[in-house]
Design a protein around this motif. Structure first.
Motif, PDB file in Angstrom:
ATOM      1  N   ARG A  78       0.817  -1.214   0.000  1.00 34.57           N
ATOM      2  CA  ARG A  78       0.000   0.000   0.000  1.00 34.57           C
ATOM      3  C   ARG A  78       0.846   1.258   0.000  1.00 34.57           C
ATOM      4  O   ARG A  78       1.979   1.272   0.462  1.00 34.57           O
ATOM      5  CB  ARG A  78      -0.903   0.014   1.228  1.00 34.57           C
ATOM      6  CG  ARG A  78      -1.967  -1.031   1.177  1.00 34.57           C
ATOM      7  CD  ARG A  78      -2.909  -0.871   2.333  1.00 34.57           C
ATOM      8  NE  ARG A  78      -3.925  -1.925   2.257  1.00 34.57           N
ATOM      9  CZ  ARG A  78      -4.669  -2.285   3.252  1.00 34.57           C
ATOM     10  NH1 ARG A  78      -4.556  -1.699   4.424  1.00 34.57           N
ATOM     11  NH2 ARG A  78      -5.570  -3.232   3.107  1.00 34.57           N
ATOM     12  N   GLY A  79       0.234   2.325  -0.508  1.00 35.31           N
ATOM     13  CA  GLY A  79       0.849   3.641  -0.446  1.00 35.31           C
ATOM     14  C   GLY A  79       2.165   3.723  -1.192  1.00 35.31           C
ATOM     15  O   GLY A  79       2.299   3.192  -2.291  1.00 35.31           O
ATOM     16  N   ASP A  80       3.121   4.369  -0.557  1.00 37.37           N
ATOM     17  CA  ASP A  80       4.428   4.585  -1.174  1.00 37.37           C
ATOM     18  C   ASP A  80       5.399   3.444  -0.914  1.00 37.37           C
ATOM     19  O   ASP A  80       6.562   3.531  -1.298  1.00 37.37           O
ATOM     20  CB  ASP A  80       5.048   5.893  -0.651  1.00 37.37           C
ATOM     21  CG  ASP A  80       4.283   7.111  -1.121  1.00 37.37           C
ATOM     22  OD1 ASP A  80       3.571   6.999  -2.146  1.00 37.37           O
ATOM     23  OD2 ASP A  80       4.389   8.165  -0.470  1.00 37.37           O
ATOM     24  N   GLU A  81       4.941   2.400  -0.240  1.00 39.07           N
ATOM     25  CA  GLU A  81       5.812   1.268   0.061  1.00 39.07           C
ATOM     26  C   GLU A  81       6.177   0.545  -1.233  1.00 39.07           C
ATOM     27  O   GLU A  81       5.335   0.346  -2.104  1.00 39.07           O
ATOM     28  CB  GLU A  81       5.128   0.287   1.010  1.00 39.07           C
ATOM     29  CG  GLU A  81       4.867   0.850   2.390  1.00 39.07           C
ATOM     30  CD  GLU A  81       6.147   1.091   3.176  1.00 39.07           C
ATOM     31  OE1 GLU A  81       7.098   0.295   3.044  1.00 39.07           O
ATOM     32  OE2 GLU A  81       6.188   2.089   3.907  1.00 39.07           O
ATOM     33  N   GLU A  82       7.437   0.171  -1.343  1.00 42.37           N
ATOM     34  CA  GLU A  82       7.904  -0.538  -2.536  1.00 42.37           C
ATOM     35  C   GLU A  82       7.300  -1.934  -2.590  1.00 42.37           C
ATOM     36  O   GLU A  82       7.202  -2.627  -1.568  1.00 42.37           O
ATOM     37  CB  GLU A  82       9.438  -0.628  -2.502  1.00 42.37           C
ATOM     38  CG  GLU A  82      10.032  -1.183  -3.763  1.00 42.37           C
ATOM     39  CD  GLU A  82      11.553  -1.140  -3.789  1.00 42.37           C
ATOM     40  OE1 GLU A  82      12.100  -1.398  -4.855  1.00 42.37           O
ATOM     41  OE2 GLU A  82      12.174  -0.845  -2.754  1.00 42.37           O
TER      42      GLU A  82
END
Length: 162
Positions: A37-41
């Motif tokens: 999720r989000g900006d997680e790689e």
């Protein structure tokens, strides 16, 4: 042609681990792309045997490339000639720099393989690509080649210049 890896969400991995492992095992590439999720790689999940195979292929290719480069000056000249096929940006480097890049690449490939990490190779390629970017911009190159001129302090990577 590369085979696309099946994709799952990270929540599937934690909520349905058996299904996730089954998808991994059924995948022709024995890899699974795990979206976060989000900006997680995102993550790539693979089997230990697949990771070992990839490492062996990279090591064998590296060893062969090193042996060829050490074999003769003619091979080194040939590698310099074909470098633009693998790295189109080297066309902006002077020939001596292209040759230096080829030699440094071989040395770094060998050293990185002995450590089992590609990070030094990707760092070296990035550094040489930035050098090519300087050579591609005649005004920037002329500015940087001026003798005795102080261009000021170089900011740390990612630092604001405001």
């Amino acid at each position: 042609m590369a085979i696309a890896a099946p994709e799952i969400n990270f929540s599937d991995l934690s909520n349905k681990p058996a299904d996730s492992v089954r998808k991994l095992q059924e995948s022709p590439s024995r890899t699974l792309l795990v979206h976060r999720r989000g900006d997680e790689e995102d993550l790539v999940l693979t089997t230990a045997s697949r990771a070992k195979e990839v490492h062996e292929v990279v090591s064998a290719t590296t060893a062969l490339f090193i042996a060829l480069m050490q074999h003769s000056e003619g091979v080194r000249d040939l590698v310099t000639e074909v470098m633009p096929k693998a790295f189109p940006w080297v066309r902006f480097l002077p020939r001596e720099d292209m040759q230096a890049f080829a030699v440094e690449l071989v040395q770094t490939l060998e050293a990185a393989d002995s450590l089992g990490t590609p990070a030094p190779v990707t760092q070296l390629i990035s550094e040489w690509q930035h050098t090519a970017e300087v050579h591609a911009d005649p005004r920037l190159l002329a500015t940087l080649q001026q003798d005795g001129e102080d261009h000021g302090e170089v900011p740390a990577p990612g630092a604001s210049t405001a």
